[in-house]
Structure formats: structure tokens, C-alpha cells
Design an enzyme around this catalytic site. Structure first.
Site, short mmCIF file in Angstrom:
data_model
loop_
_atom_site.label_atom_id
_atom_site.label_comp_id
_atom_site.label_asym_id
_atom_site.label_seq_id
_atom_site.Cartn_x
_atom_site.Cartn_y
_atom_site.Cartn_z
N GLU A 14 16.61 10.74 26.65
CA GLU A 14 17.91 10.33 26.10
C GLU A 14 19.04 10.93 26.90
OE1 GLU A 14 18.80 10.19 21.51
OE2 GLU A 14 17.26 11.65 21.96
N ASP A 218 12.51 6.87 12.35
CA ASP A 218 11.30 6.78 11.53
C ASP A 218 11.66 7.15 10.10
OD1 ASP A 218 10.54 9.85 11.08
OD2 ASP A 218 11.28 9.62 13.12
N1 ADE Z 1 13.28 13.58 14.60
C1 ADE Z 1 13.03 12.27 14.48
N2 ADE Z 1 12.20 12.02 13.44
C2 ADE Z 1 11.91 13.23 12.89
C3 ADE Z 1 11.10 13.64 11.82
N3 ADE Z 1 10.39 12.75 11.11
N4 ADE Z 1 11.03 14.96 11.54
C4 ADE Z 1 11.74 15.86 12.29
N5 ADE Z 1 12.50 15.53 13.31
C5 ADE Z 1 12.60 14.22 13.63
#
Ligand code: ADE
Length: 251
Positions: A14, A218
Site C-alpha cells: 500500500e 474483511d
Molecule cells: N486489519 C485488517 N483486517 C483485520 C482484522 N480482521 N484484524 C486485525 N487487523 C486487521
């Protein structure tokens, strides 16, 4: 006073995309970190990969402030969604940051920052508003031109912008139990990541205005690991570059 904008990112790829925006680049290495000094739109910037987790990000942020004298700090990266209705591709800009894994009870209350008398660190209202305008400008143009229409389809992207609380801890959250536990204790938290609250604490102690911009990659449950890698490569990198580009039009 002339501004020097610090831009930190949680993923190497990124931040590589963001580095590509810099002109007159010089790379300075300190403590196994690369700080790229240059200009975007004629404004002095220092761009660095924070590395993962609270300690690593603390080191990088403190170096940005102490060695490079940044006057403003933007942190950009991805996060897992906790709040209902948040979808992959949405963007959350921080109002407050909290460390969900900090617990020095019984001396002080759960989540309280030792010797700082607070649980939350507020992000700077001016930078938060500016980041909000930058993201709104990007969303108005549509993210299709940034990530490509194939990625829009694949990830069902219809991004919305939110402002809210962000929690950080030294754990990648990928189970419903863990995500629900955090949510039950900190119900206002919109998303979870691994660096923002540490950077916030550095900025609080050094008195540097900051804000955190996180794209939801996510849903912090059992699907998280699968979604995450793909999303970074196909969407998050391009988002970061576009968001920083928009921010630097407004600074
Ligand atoms: N960064 C992106 N997704 C994450 C997650 N599920 N837990 C911790 N950091 C993250």
C-alpha cells in the site's frame, strides 16, 4: 510554520503505491525502516511503512515525529468490520482510537492508557474533516476508475464513508467469538486493526495532530484471512494511493 505531512501505512505494498506519488525523493533508513522524503503537490511529505502491530507502529510514528518533524500525521490501511452494516470496501475515518487488548486492572480500569487517564485518544477534528472531504471526493468520482470495474464486481464494491471509533490490538481478528467479545466490551467500535491506537498515543504524547483512515477488508470473522490477502492486492493498494492523492489536493 511550514507543514511536513507524515503518511504511514500498514501494508508495504500500500505504501509503495503512495511513495509513487512523491517527487524529489530521498530514502532515509533508520531502525530497519525506510522513510521516503519528498513532495506531493509541492508539499513536504515523509512516507513510511509502519510495519505491523502496535510496537512496530509506535517506533515508526515516533521516528516520523522526532527525526523528521512531521506536523500532521495520516495513517492509512485496512481494518476488519465490527459494526453492523459495514461492508468490504467501506471506509472508516477515526473519531477516537482505543487499544482493545490493554488491561492493567486492578490498578486502573480496563482499556485505560497507563498514566494518561483516558481510554480513548481523539483524532484531530481538522484532519479528520479534511480526510472525510478527500474520501468523499474520491467516492463521488467512483472507485471503478481507481481499482477497475472487474474488482468492483468481484468485491461488490459500493463504498460508503463512516466516521467512528477504531480499536487496535496485537491480534488479527478472525473469529466470531473474538469479534463479538470486543464488540460487547466496546460497543461503539466500528472496526478493528493493529496499529492506529498506538500511533494515536504517540501523537497525543508528542502533541501532533493525526487521523486514521481504514478501508474495510474483511469482517473479522472466520472468512477474514481469505478475504484479506486478495483485497489488499486487488483493491487496498489502489485505494490508498487515490485517497492520499485526494488528501494532498486539500492540505
Ligand atoms: N486489519 C485488517 N483486517 C483485520 C482484522 N480482521 N484484524 C486485525 N487487523 C486487521
Amino acid at each position: 510554520m511550514d507543514r511536513t505531512i507524515g503518511i504511514l501505512g500498514a501494508m508495504a505494498q500500500e505504501i509503495d503505491e503512495v511513495k509513487a506519488l512523491l517527487t524529489n525523493k530521498t530514502v532515509i533508513k533508520i531502525a530497519n525502516r525506510e522513510f521516503v522524503v519528498g513532495k506531493i503537490n509541492g508539499i513536504a511529505c515523509v512516507v513510511a511503512f509502519s510495519k505491523w502491530g502496535k510496537v512496530a507502529a509506535t517506533i515508526t510514528a515516533a521516528l516520523l515525529v522526532q527525526e523528521f518533524g512531521v506536523t500532521d500525521l495520516f495513517f492509512i490501511g485496512t481494518a476488519g468490520a465490527l459494526a453492523d452494516g459495514l461492508k468490504v470496501g467501506d471506509i472508516v475515518i477515526s473519531k477516537r482510537l482505543v487499544q482493545h487488548d490493554l488491561d492493567a486492572r486492578p490498578m486502573i480500569s480496563r482499556f485505560e492508557l497507563p498514566l494518561l487517564n483516558r481510554i480513548y485518544v481523539n483524532s484531530d477534528p481538522g484532519l479528520t474533516e479534511l480526510a472525510g472531504k478527500a474520501v468523499s471526493n474520491l467516492l463521488e468520482k467512483g472507485v471503478g476508475h481507481v481499482v477497475g470495474e472487474a474488482a468492483v464486481k468481484e468485491f461488490n464494491l459500493a463504498p460508503q464513508l463512516y466516521f467512528g471509533d477504531i480499536a487496535s490490538g496485537d491480534q488479527f481478528i478472525n473469529s466470531s467469538e473474538k469479534r463479538n467479545e470486543i464488540l460487547s466490551l466496546l460497543p461503539d467500535v466500528m472496526c478493528v486493526e493493529m496499529e492506529g491506537a498506538a500511533v494515536a498515543q504517540v501523537c497525543l504524547e508528542f502533541n501532533v495532530p493525526f487521523t486514521v483512515i481504514r478501508t474495510i477488508s474483511d469482517t473479522a470473522d472466520h472468512n477474514a484471512r481469505v478475504d484479506f490477502g486478495k483485497f489488499i492486492v486487488e483493491v487496498a493498494n489502489a485505494y490508498s494511493r487515490a485517497i492520499v492523492g485526494e488528501i494532498m489536493q486539500l492540505v
